[in-house]
Design a protein around this motif. Sequence first.
Motif, mmCIF file in Angstrom:
data_model
loop_
_atom_site.group_PDB
_atom_site.id
_atom_site.type_symbol
_atom_site.label_atom_id
_atom_site.label_comp_id
_atom_site.label_asym_id
_atom_site.label_seq_id
_atom_site.Cartn_x
_atom_site.Cartn_y
_atom_site.Cartn_z
ATOM 1 N N ASP A 73 -22.750 4.592 1.032
ATOM 2 C CA ASP A 73 -23.421 5.642 1.762
ATOM 3 C C ASP A 73 -22.439 6.332 2.707
ATOM 4 O O ASP A 73 -22.735 6.580 3.853
ATOM 5 C CB ASP A 73 -24.535 4.947 2.576
ATOM 6 N N ASN A 74 -21.204 6.549 2.184
ATOM 7 C CA ASN A 74 -20.166 6.975 3.103
ATOM 8 C C ASN A 74 -19.982 8.491 3.196
ATOM 9 O O ASN A 74 -19.073 8.956 3.837
ATOM 10 C CB ASN A 74 -18.843 6.297 2.756
ATOM 11 N N SER A 75 -20.863 9.243 2.532
ATOM 12 C CA SER A 75 -20.750 10.680 2.636
ATOM 13 C C SER A 75 -21.521 11.142 3.861
ATOM 14 O O SER A 75 -22.606 10.679 4.118
ATOM 15 C CB SER A 75 -21.335 11.312 1.382
ATOM 16 N N ASP A 76 -20.923 12.073 4.594
ATOM 17 C CA ASP A 76 -21.613 12.560 5.774
ATOM 18 C C ASP A 76 -22.013 14.002 5.608
ATOM 19 O O ASP A 76 -22.036 14.764 6.557
ATOM 20 C CB ASP A 76 -20.732 12.358 7.006
ATOM 21 N N GLN A 77 -22.286 14.387 4.395
ATOM 22 C CA GLN A 77 -22.750 15.745 4.167
ATOM 23 C C GLN A 77 -24.174 15.670 3.648
ATOM 24 O O GLN A 77 -24.413 15.133 2.583
ATOM 25 C CB GLN A 77 -21.872 16.433 3.123
ATOM 26 N N GLU A 78 -25.088 16.199 4.430
ATOM 27 C CA GLU A 78 -26.477 16.124 3.999
ATOM 28 C C GLU A 78 -27.278 17.313 4.483
ATOM 29 O O GLU A 78 -26.920 17.964 5.464
ATOM 30 C CB GLU A 78 -27.118 14.819 4.483
ATOM 31 N N ILE A 79 -28.352 17.588 3.765
ATOM 32 C CA ILE A 79 -29.271 18.636 4.190
ATOM 33 C C ILE A 79 -30.664 18.028 4.178
ATOM 34 O O ILE A 79 -31.010 17.252 3.290
ATOM 35 C CB ILE A 79 -29.168 19.906 3.298
#
Lengths: 209, 160
Positions: B32-38
């Motif tokens: 869960d290491n992505s910090d791009q979210e909407i």
Amino acid sequence: MILSKGKAIIIIAIIILISIILIFNFRSGLLSLLENNEEKKEDEEIAKDEGSKANQEFADATLNLYNNDKSVKLKLNSDKIEQYNTGLLNLNPVEIKSFNINEDGVEISSQPLYILRGERGEYISSDELLTISGSVTIEKDNSIFSFEKIYIREKDNEIKGKGSVSLETEDFVVKSEEFKTDFSLSTLEFYGDDKNRAKLKWKEFENEK
Amino acid sequence: MKNKKILITFSLLVIIIMASAFFVNTKLNAQDNSDQEISGDKLTIESLEDNESEYKVIAEGNALLKTNDLEIRGKRGVVNSLEQRVIFEGNVNFLSAEIEAQSDKLTYNLEEEMAYLEGNVSGKQNERRFSAEKITINLTTNKVELSGGAKLIFPNRSEE
């Protein structure tokens, strides 16, 4: 026997540590046991209510559902279908393959648009409503949807998913509480609730590219 | 001597447990290491007709785009993967480490790393306050360009 103070502290610390581990194991075991029992009870109640009234049973049967403009066919297959006097069909388990069809109702491609699977199904013919529950998944290309329950309403050309909704594609993961789409899965709508908003998280940049 | 042995054994046990906990935690984070979210009250995903692998994500109701470096909020936000463009509308709030701005509309070009804000733009960069009809933010250099009725207010100074 009298223990030295240091020894006593170490022994007490070990006992506390082991107790914590045991409590956690016991708690998670108990929770899963309770969940299983509830599911069993529900199944038994359903069986009690309807089991004796089934007047027809089909093995390895197929049922077709269509969207409004008859451009998409949902080909439902189940190992066991029970038909009741009320017009209710019980399906166990359920597999649906979706196909684009032409004006003559012939499948345009032998390759399904998507495959939907669930543990249990219930079709109410008067409402044209198919409810599928128990680890429901939809596989489309490289994407996987999962839900606790799904409702397919033939007359509205609508598929609704509820409970722990998730979609995982090569690019991103979506989590929400509710989901709505049409028979061809052309537009996907995810809804949050007061506690959890609908959220899409992109996977790592390297993976994206 | 015996005490020492027990102490060493106990210490090893604690280290193993802590290491296991750290490993499990790291594994979870790695998934869960992505910090791009909407996010939003409602998200709609539409495939773009010409290219099935490209898509449009529409966030409605308290839309929020979050990356490692910035946050964009608004009533509605649209991400177009083909055009590599994000558009936010309605009470837009832009927040990065140095810049904070509000506007009616924001267009974020992902490839150019540029944000274009228009309509009743106001905000601040560090301690300098600004307002204008339009502003352009270079997200790589943090350079802000104001246009149309531009005002810049420095701290403890009069308007320029």
